[in-house]
Design an enzyme around this catalytic site. Structure first.
Site, PDB file in Angstrom:
ATOM      1  N   LYS A 120     -40.646 -11.717  40.482  1.00 44.25           N
ATOM      2  CA  LYS A 120     -39.574 -12.441  39.794  1.00 44.25           C
ATOM      3  C   LYS A 120     -39.138 -13.648  40.608  1.00 44.25           C
ATOM      4  O   LYS A 120     -39.002 -14.750  40.090  1.00 44.25           O
ATOM      5  CB  LYS A 120     -38.388 -11.511  39.543  1.00 44.25           C
ATOM      6  CG  LYS A 120     -38.734 -10.382  38.604  1.00 44.25           C
ATOM      7  CD  LYS A 120     -37.628  -9.364  38.507  1.00 44.25           C
ATOM      8  CE  LYS A 120     -38.178  -8.080  37.900  1.00 44.25           C
ATOM      9  NZ  LYS A 120     -37.320  -6.925  38.145  1.00 44.25           N
ATOM     10  N   ASP A 138     -37.047 -10.634  34.252  1.00 46.43           N
ATOM     11  CA  ASP A 138     -36.062  -9.782  34.913  1.00 46.43           C
ATOM     12  C   ASP A 138     -35.461  -8.840  33.882  1.00 46.43           C
ATOM     13  O   ASP A 138     -35.952  -8.754  32.761  1.00 46.43           O
ATOM     14  CB  ASP A 138     -34.987 -10.633  35.586  1.00 46.43           C
ATOM     15  CG  ASP A 138     -34.275 -11.495  34.579  1.00 46.43           C
ATOM     16  OD1 ASP A 138     -34.296 -11.168  33.384  1.00 46.43           O
ATOM     17  OD2 ASP A 138     -33.694 -12.504  34.982  1.00 46.43           O
TER      18      ASP A 138
END
Length: 214
Positions: A120, A138
Site C-alpha cells: 500500500k 487499503d
DNA sequence: AACTCGGGGCA
DNA sequence: TGCCCAGAGTT
C-alpha cells in the site's frame, strides 16, 4: 459492472471530493514515503501535523538518521505505533542511503524490501511521487469498491486487479484517493450515509441487496 | 489467517 | 469509557 458506469462513478466522486488528490503533504519522494509510513492506522490530519513539524529539520534520509529511535519516537508518537514506526523509518532511511544512493527507489520490487514499507505504501509513493499509475487497495478502497460493485473480490489483490481492469490507466492514481475520501466521508464501514451518497443511483449495495457485501 | 503494535479524537 | 483510525511484520 459496466466500465462506462465505473468511470461515471469515479468522475462523480472526483467532483464531490476535489481536495482528494493526495491528502498527505510532501515536498519530495522521501517526505511522501515517511508520511505514508506514518499513516498506518492513523488519519492524514494527524500525519500532516506531525510531518509539518518534523520536516523542518529532518526532511532527508541523511538528516533523519541523526535522530535516535527514542528521539524520533517522541516526535511521531501522536501517529501511534511509534516504536515500530520510528524503528522502520530509521532502518529504511539507512537502507536508502546505503543501498540507493540517498534516493527513494521507484520500483515496487525495491520499495517493498524497505523495512516498514508494504504494497500500500509502495503504491502511494509510486503513483504520487513518481507518476507511475498504481491503485493502492487499503481498507477504504477495499470496502467501497466491493459495496459499489465497481470491483469485487475477497482479497485486496483481487480487488486491485479488478479495479485496474475496469478503470482507464490515467485515472488509477486519482481513483485511489477518491475512493478513500468517499469511504471516510460517506461510505463508512459501520454506518454508511447512503442518504447523502452522490453515487447512490449506481450503487449495488443499495440497489442490489442480493449482491450485498459478503 | 490471526495476532500484535498504540496514542489521540470523538461519541 | 469504548470504539476507531491511508498498515506491516511475525507466527
Amino acid at each position: 459492472m459496466n466500465k462506462q458506469i465505473v468511470v461515471t462513478i469515479l468522475k462523480i466522486l472526483g467532483e464531490t471530493y476535489p481536495e482528494a488528490r493526495c491528502a498527505l503533504k510532501f515536498g519530495s519522494p522521501y517526505e511522501l514515503l515517511v508520511a505514508t509510513m506514518l499513516s498506518a492506522q492513523c488519519t492524514d490530519v494527524r500525519v500532516n501535523k506531525v510531518t509539518n513539524e518534523l520536516y523542518r529539520e529532518f526532511n532527508t534520509p541523511e538528516k533523519m538518521v541523526s535522530l535516535t529511535e527514542e528521539e524520533l519516537g517522541k516526535k511521531i508518537k501522536s501517529c501511534g505505533f511509534f516504536r515500530n514506526k520510528s524503528k522502520h523509518i530509521l532502518e529504511t532511511s539507512r537502507a536508502i542511503i546505503e543501498e540507493h544512493g540517498g534516493k527513494v527507489p521507484d520500483t515496487m520490487e525495491e520499495l517493498i524490501k524497505l523495512p516498514g514499507v508494504g504494497r500500500k505504501t509502495a503504491d502511494v509513493v509510486l503513483s504520487n511521487a513518481f507518476g507511475i499509475p498504481a491503485i493502492a487497495v487499503d481498507t477504504h478502497v477495499f470496502r467501497v469498491s466491493n459495496r459499489l460493485g465497481i470491483a469485487r473480490g475477497n482479497t485486496p489483490h483481487k480487488v486491485e486487479m479488478e479495479l485496474m481492469k475496469n478503470i482507464p490507466k490515467n485515472m488509477w492514481s486519482d481513483s485511489h484517493h477518491y475512493l478513500i475520501w468517499h469511504g471516510r466521508k460517506i461510505c463508512k464501514s459501520r454506518k454508511p450515509d447512503c442518504g447523502h451518497c452522490p453515487v447512490a443511483p449506481y450503487c449495488e449495495y443499495l440497489n442490489c441487496p442480493e449482491k450485498n457485501e459478503k
